[in-house]
Scaffold this motif. Sequence first.
Motif, PDB file in Angstrom:
ATOM      1  N   TYR A   1       3.899 -18.693 -18.807  1.00 36.74           N
ATOM      2  CA  TYR A   1       3.905 -19.054 -17.397  1.00 36.74           C
ATOM      3  C   TYR A   1       3.615 -17.806 -16.571  1.00 36.74           C
ATOM      4  CZ  TYR A   1       6.189 -23.237 -19.164  1.00 36.74           C
ATOM      5  OH  TYR A   1       6.473 -24.381 -19.863  1.00 36.74           O
ATOM      6  N   TRP A   2       2.859 -18.018 -15.488  1.00 38.35           N
ATOM      7  CA  TRP A   2       2.406 -16.903 -14.657  1.00 38.35           C
ATOM      8  C   TRP A   2       2.769 -17.139 -13.206  1.00 38.35           C
ATOM      9  CZ3 TRP A   2       0.007 -12.781 -16.989  1.00 38.35           C
ATOM     10  CH2 TRP A   2      -0.462 -12.978 -18.281  1.00 38.35           C
ATOM     11  N   GLY A   3       3.000 -16.015 -12.500  1.00 33.50           N
ATOM     12  CA  GLY A   3       3.129 -16.088 -11.068  1.00 33.50           C
ATOM     13  C   GLY A   3       1.773 -15.963 -10.412  1.00 33.50           C
ATOM     14  N   GLN A   4       1.775 -15.924  -9.084  1.00 26.54           N
ATOM     15  CA  GLN A   4       0.516 -15.849  -8.342  1.00 26.54           C
ATOM     16  C   GLN A   4       0.025 -14.412  -8.172  1.00 26.54           C
ATOM     17  OE1 GLN A   4       3.443 -15.912  -6.912  1.00 26.54           O
ATOM     18  NE2 GLN A   4       3.250 -14.272  -5.383  1.00 26.54           N
ATOM     19  N   GLY A   5       0.889 -13.464  -8.456  1.00 31.94           N
ATOM     20  CA  GLY A   5       0.507 -12.062  -8.384  1.00 31.94           C
ATOM     21  C   GLY A   5       0.872 -11.419  -7.062  1.00 31.94           C
ATOM     22  N   THR A   6       1.019 -10.099  -7.101  1.00 30.80           N
ATOM     23  CA  THR A   6       1.280  -9.322  -5.893  1.00 30.80           C
ATOM     24  C   THR A   6       0.418  -8.066  -5.942  1.00 30.80           C
ATOM     25  OG1 THR A   6       3.021  -8.335  -4.503  1.00 30.80           O
ATOM     26  CG2 THR A   6       3.277  -8.106  -6.885  1.00 30.80           C
ATOM     27  N   GLN A   7      -0.192  -7.741  -4.820  1.00 30.47           N
ATOM     28  CA  GLN A   7      -1.158  -6.643  -4.766  1.00 30.47           C
ATOM     29  C   GLN A   7      -0.462  -5.298  -4.592  1.00 30.47           C
ATOM     30  OE1 GLN A   7      -4.788  -6.644  -4.849  1.00 30.47           O
ATOM     31  NE2 GLN A   7      -4.387  -4.447  -5.033  1.00 30.47           N
ATOM     32  N   VAL A   8      -0.821  -4.374  -5.455  1.00 30.41           N
ATOM     33  CA  VAL A   8      -0.373  -2.987  -5.330  1.00 30.41           C
ATOM     34  C   VAL A   8      -1.609  -2.121  -5.127  1.00 30.41           C
ATOM     35  CG1 VAL A   8       0.684  -1.037  -6.520  1.00 30.41           C
ATOM     36  CG2 VAL A   8       1.691  -3.314  -6.741  1.00 30.41           C
ATOM     37  N   THR A   9      -1.605  -1.354  -4.061  1.00 29.40           N
ATOM     38  CA  THR A   9      -2.717  -0.460  -3.767  1.00 29.40           C
ATOM     39  C   THR A   9      -2.168   0.945  -3.597  1.00 29.40           C
ATOM     40  OG1 THR A   9      -3.919  -2.236  -2.652  1.00 29.40           O
ATOM     41  CG2 THR A   9      -4.660   0.020  -2.249  1.00 29.40           C
ATOM     42  N   VAL A  10      -2.716   1.871  -4.383  1.00 33.42           N
ATOM     43  CA  VAL A  10      -2.274   3.259  -4.333  1.00 33.42           C
ATOM     44  C   VAL A  10      -3.421   4.106  -3.781  1.00 33.42           C
ATOM     45  CG1 VAL A  10      -1.289   5.181  -5.612  1.00 33.42           C
ATOM     46  CG2 VAL A  10      -0.823   2.832  -6.343  1.00 33.42           C
ATOM     47  N   SER A  11      -3.184   4.743  -2.671  1.00 31.31           N
ATOM     48  CA  SER A  11      -4.221   5.568  -2.040  1.00 31.31           C
ATOM     49  C   SER A  11      -4.096   7.012  -2.514  1.00 31.31           C
ATOM     50  CB  SER A  11      -4.095   5.495  -0.528  1.00 31.31           C
ATOM     51  OG  SER A  11      -2.852   6.029  -0.116  1.00 31.31           O
ATOM     52  N   SER A  12      -5.229   7.653  -2.606  1.00 31.39           N
ATOM     53  CA  SER A  12      -5.233   9.048  -3.075  1.00 31.39           C
ATOM     54  C   SER A  12      -5.039  10.030  -1.933  1.00 31.39           C
ATOM     55  CB  SER A  12      -6.542   9.336  -3.796  1.00 31.39           C
ATOM     56  OG  SER A  12      -7.625   9.080  -2.954  1.00 31.39           O
TER      57      SER A  12
ATOM     58  N   LEU B   1       0.862  -1.170   0.000  1.00 30.94           N
ATOM     59  CA  LEU B   1       0.000   0.000   0.000  1.00 30.94           C
ATOM     60  C   LEU B   1       0.903   1.225   0.000  1.00 30.94           C
ATOM     61  CD1 LEU B   1      -2.706   1.510   0.387  1.00 30.94           C
ATOM     62  CD2 LEU B   1      -2.416   1.163   2.856  1.00 30.94           C
ATOM     63  N   VAL B   2       0.679   2.111  -0.961  1.00 35.01           N
ATOM     64  CA  VAL B   2       1.516   3.292  -1.092  1.00 35.01           C
ATOM     65  C   VAL B   2       0.645   4.493  -1.425  1.00 35.01           C
ATOM     66  CG1 VAL B   2       1.973   2.859  -3.541  1.00 35.01           C
ATOM     67  CG2 VAL B   2       3.616   4.182  -2.194  1.00 35.01           C
ATOM     68  N   GLN B   3       1.104   5.661  -1.047  1.00 34.57           N
ATOM     69  CA  GLN B   3       0.353   6.878  -1.354  1.00 34.57           C
ATOM     70  C   GLN B   3       0.582   7.304  -2.797  1.00 34.57           C
ATOM     71  OE1 GLN B   3       1.404   9.854   1.583  1.00 34.57           O
ATOM     72  NE2 GLN B   3      -0.278   9.207   2.930  1.00 34.57           N
ATOM     73  N   SER B   4      -0.366   8.023  -3.309  1.00 34.70           N
ATOM     74  CA  SER B   4      -0.250   8.559  -4.659  1.00 34.70           C
ATOM     75  C   SER B   4       1.033   9.380  -4.777  1.00 34.70           C
ATOM     76  CB  SER B   4      -1.467   9.431  -4.957  1.00 34.70           C
ATOM     77  OG  SER B   4      -1.393   9.956  -6.258  1.00 34.70           O
ATOM     78  N   GLY B   5       1.755   9.183  -5.882  1.00 33.88           N
ATOM     79  CA  GLY B   5       3.032   9.858  -6.082  1.00 33.88           C
ATOM     80  C   GLY B   5       4.225   9.057  -5.592  1.00 33.88           C
ATOM     81  N   GLY B   6       3.969   7.976  -4.885  1.00 34.57           N
ATOM     82  CA  GLY B   6       5.042   7.159  -4.350  1.00 34.57           C
ATOM     83  C   GLY B   6       5.613   6.183  -5.364  1.00 34.57           C
ATOM     84  N   SER B   7       6.539   5.357  -4.885  1.00 32.90           N
ATOM     85  CA  SER B   7       7.225   4.397  -5.741  1.00 32.90           C
ATOM     86  C   SER B   7       7.229   3.018  -5.102  1.00 32.90           C
ATOM     87  CB  SER B   7       8.671   4.832  -5.979  1.00 32.90           C
ATOM     88  OG  SER B   7       8.745   6.068  -6.653  1.00 32.90           O
TER      89      SER B   7
ATOM     90  N   ASN C   1       7.183   4.345 -10.546  1.00 26.37           N
ATOM     91  CA  ASN C   1       7.319   5.672  -9.958  1.00 26.37           C
ATOM     92  C   ASN C   1       6.057   6.492 -10.220  1.00 26.37           C
ATOM     93  OD1 ASN C   1       9.996   5.039  -9.190  1.00 26.37           O
ATOM     94  ND2 ASN C   1      10.778   5.752 -11.164  1.00 26.37           N
ATOM     95  N   THR C   2       5.911   7.528  -9.454  1.00 26.57           N
ATOM     96  CA  THR C   2       4.770   8.437  -9.603  1.00 26.57           C
ATOM     97  C   THR C   2       3.462   7.646  -9.689  1.00 26.57           C
ATOM     98  OG1 THR C   2       6.288   9.774 -10.986  1.00 26.57           O
ATOM     99  CG2 THR C   2       4.046  10.568 -10.766  1.00 26.57           C
ATOM    100  N   LEU C   3       3.265   6.804  -8.747  1.00 24.54           N
ATOM    101  CA  LEU C   3       2.098   5.927  -8.758  1.00 24.54           C
ATOM    102  C   LEU C   3       0.807   6.717  -8.601  1.00 24.54           C
ATOM    103  CD1 LEU C   3       3.589   2.974  -6.738  1.00 24.54           C
ATOM    104  CD2 LEU C   3       2.522   2.776  -8.995  1.00 24.54           C
ATOM    105  N   LYS C   4      -0.230   6.214  -9.257  1.00 21.19           N
ATOM    106  CA  LYS C   4      -1.539   6.832  -9.244  1.00 21.19           C
ATOM    107  C   LYS C   4      -2.560   5.825  -8.705  1.00 21.19           C
ATOM    108  CE  LYS C   4      -0.371   9.279 -13.531  1.00 21.19           C
ATOM    109  NZ  LYS C   4      -0.773   9.533 -14.942  1.00 21.19           N
ATOM    110  N   PRO C   5      -3.673   6.304  -8.181  1.00 22.96           N
ATOM    111  CA  PRO C   5      -4.706   5.368  -7.702  1.00 22.96           C
ATOM    112  C   PRO C   5      -5.142   4.372  -8.771  1.00 22.96           C
ATOM    113  CG  PRO C   5      -5.160   7.556  -6.877  1.00 22.96           C
ATOM    114  CD  PRO C   5      -4.002   7.702  -7.840  1.00 22.96           C
TER     115      PRO C   5
END
Length: 117
Positions: free
Chosen positions: A106-117, A11-17, A83-87
Amino acid sequence: QVRLVESGGDLVQSGGSLRLSCAASGIMISINDLAWYRQAPGKERELVGGISRGGSTNYADSVQGRFTISRDNAKNMVYLQMNTLKPEDTAVYYCNIRSSLTKNHYWGQGTQVTVSS
């Protein structure tokens, strides 16, 4: 057996990396094309970008200039620097390898990215 394991989602804030990692086993990434995809809730999985065996990269318009894909063949790892992540970047991110020998994906299981505004 081919196995891909993504990590680095958070979980990262908007604008983060963030930097996502994909550890591959059972396959040599150096001779294959690699890609990152993402899937947001209620949406289809979409291509984020890819890196060829030769090292050339391509990106979706929505992430061009903000995201960078790289590979470390010695470690058999693929990375996605965001970089400069957006919601609207909020999604589950998946690593993908297309075997140059079998043409299988071939695929991985995935990783969750959440960008808060």
